[in-house]
Design an enzyme around this catalytic site. Structure first.
Site, mmCIF file in Angstrom:
data_model
loop_
_atom_site.group_PDB
_atom_site.id
_atom_site.type_symbol
_atom_site.label_atom_id
_atom_site.label_comp_id
_atom_site.label_asym_id
_atom_site.label_seq_id
_atom_site.Cartn_x
_atom_site.Cartn_y
_atom_site.Cartn_z
ATOM 1 N N SER A 104 27.616 21.714 24.172
ATOM 2 C CA SER A 104 28.324 22.061 22.950
ATOM 3 C C SER A 104 29.804 21.713 23.038
ATOM 4 O O SER A 104 30.167 20.556 23.171
ATOM 5 C CB SER A 104 28.111 23.542 22.650
ATOM 6 N N ASP A 244 32.040 20.429 16.299
ATOM 7 C CA ASP A 244 32.082 20.554 17.753
ATOM 8 C C ASP A 244 31.192 19.483 18.371
ATOM 9 O O ASP A 244 30.637 18.625 17.669
ATOM 10 C CB ASP A 244 31.707 21.961 18.204
ATOM 11 N N ASP A 246 28.179 19.175 19.720
ATOM 12 C CA ASP A 246 26.781 18.959 19.330
ATOM 13 C C ASP A 246 26.577 19.133 17.830
ATOM 14 O O ASP A 246 25.450 19.128 17.343
ATOM 15 C CB ASP A 246 25.846 19.880 20.114
ATOM 16 N N ASP A 248 26.679 21.526 15.744
ATOM 17 C CA ASP A 248 26.027 22.661 15.096
ATOM 18 C C ASP A 248 27.042 23.611 14.483
ATOM 19 O O ASP A 248 26.684 24.545 13.780
ATOM 20 C CB ASP A 248 25.088 23.403 16.057
#
Length: 458
Positions: A104, A244, A246, A248
């Protein structure tokens, strides 16, 4: 055999995360894949979809996990490069378990896994990770059944089409949208999802690069928003979006380059859902602004407060039949997206609201900014004992000003004679004590922050 201490250092409350080559490597991940496969087989599952982000270590770790899962009889569908919500889409539409390789927003040396059951249902400490830990400590038993199979599937186009069915942006007024992908997976998904829409995309750091050469992929930190704030003003954009690593999570910047509170985004998306589905339940975590439950109530909805963390939110979404859930960390969860979080779907709701009226974003969002807030402030302490001791010291210092104390997640203290409150809680993923403060004015926030951090960091 691995020690429990070494395993629990990497397997956190709701995911797997550690420094590659130090805390986790291909062998560890292979065994984790095997342990996850055993867990899934025990629940009658036979397939796992695997996706990975753009970090240099991600493809190799994803391959190792696949090897472990296949050896334990689980079929693997490899979807390749994906955002985390792209992996949740795969789990939901293929109706299979999922494993997403990403750390992440963590720095480049980290990697990890976000695991889910079919339908993108979470796997957390109390719903499977503890079992995986036991297997890794005791040794994963050999499997003498038939090995699983490996196949590949490209789902990017289907994922984009699905999102565009959920939020129709085709009829909004034209908008100029500045997007900072932070060299993460937003650079992969945004062009496909926004293709053909009345959006002029101004791209910033779209090149996939897991070394994050421009800034860390963590827009929760104000320093990582600075480039987008300048870029929005320079390009004359109507809105800025920051993802961010990733993708999500999504943060929003208005036309003046000022950050929009994630709580304000929670409020406006909740309002949109309650217009479509009156009387529905909306989840919010305990560090969102008081404005969120206020807006939910004003629009005839039921607000349910929960602790911080995606596995907790997703469980509460399912338990309450909620239509939407929001966290102040800019995770947003959607009933029609398998109760999972999606940064770009949240962005699409904001774009739909902005493009459906004539006000600039700053004016449109003003009604949702009712309080001043500190944002999340972190203090690194030696261990859990030190965290508990400092937390109690804060409670003692505020004993004569405390209206109530809530221990749902850390301690949330409501102060006497004012809407002000603060929360102190231990991080689930890092050795940090986190502080959030909200009050009617910035001056009150600053004074509380100074006093509380003075105690925590003494």
């Amino acid at each position: 055999m691995r020690t429990r201490e070494s395993v629990t250092a990497v397997i956190k409350a709701y995911d797997v995360r550690g420094i590659v080559g130090v805390e986790l490597d291909a062998d560890f991940i292979r065994e984790t894949g095997a342990a996850f496969a055993r867990l899934m087989r025990s629940e009658g599952e036979d397939t796992v979809a695997i996706g990975h982000d753009m970090r240099d270590s991600s493809p190799g770790l994803a391959q190792a996990f696949a090897e472990g899962a296949i050896a334990q009889g689980l079929n693997v569908v490899h979807i390749g490069l994906a955002s985390t919500d792209g992996l949740y889409f795969a789990s939901g539409t293929l109706n299979c378990a999922g494993a997403m390789f990403t750390a992440s927003h963590n720095p480049a040396e980290y990697n990890g896994i976000k695991l889910c059951r079919k339908g993108a249902r979470p796997v957390g400490q109390e719903t499977g990770l503890a079992t995986i830990i036991d297997d890794l400590v005791n040794g994963v038993p050999d499997y003498d059944g038939e090995k699983g199979s490996l196949s590949e599937k490209d789902l990017l186009g289907a994922y984009a089409a699905y999102l565009n069915e959920l939020v129709d942006l085709s009829d909004i007024r034209p908008l100029k949208v500045a997007v900072d992908a932070a060299n993460g997976m937003g650079g992969f998904t945004v062009p496909e999802v926004f293709k053909g829409l009345p959006l002029e995309i101004e791209p910033l750091y779209f090149e996939l690069d897991g070394s994050f050469p421009n800034h860390e992929a963590n827009p929760l930190e104000p320093a990582n928003l600075v480039d987008l704030q300048k870029f929005v003003v320079e390009t004359g954009a109507d809105i800025g979006l920051a993802f961010d690593g990733d993708a999500d999570r999504c943060f929003v910047v208005d036309e003046n380059g000022d950050p929009v509170s994630p709580s304000a985004v929670c409020a406006i998306v909740a309002e949109r859902y309650l217009e479509q589905k009156p009387g529905s339940t909306v989840i919010h975590n305990l560090i969102t602004s008081k404005s969120v439950p206020e807006v939910i109530a004003e629009n005839g909805g039921t607000a349910v407060r929960t602790r911080v963390g995606h596995s907790f939110i997703k469980n509460e979404m399912a338990n309450h039949g909620a239509v939407f859930g929001g966290e102040h960390s800019a995770h947003y969860y959607f009933t029609e997206f398998f109760n999972a979080d999606s940064g770009i779907l949240a962005a699409m709701h904001v774009l739909a609201a902005l493009g459906g009226q004539d006000q600039p974003l700053s004016e449109m969002m003003a009604q949702y900014n009712r309080y001043a807030a500190s944002g999340e402030l972190n203090s690194r302490l030696a261990n859990a004992e030190a965290q508990a001791e400092r937390t109690q010291a804060v409670l003692d210092a505020f004993a004569d000003r405390t209206e109530s104390i809530d221990r749902l997640d850390g301690v949330t203290v409501e102060l006497t004679g004012t809407p002000a409150w603060f929360n102190v809680r231990a991080s689930n993923t890092e050795p940090l004590l986190r502080l959030n403060v909200e009050a009617p004015s910035q001056e009150e926030v600053d004074a509380l922050v100074e006093e509380i951090l003075g105690i925590i960091r003494a």
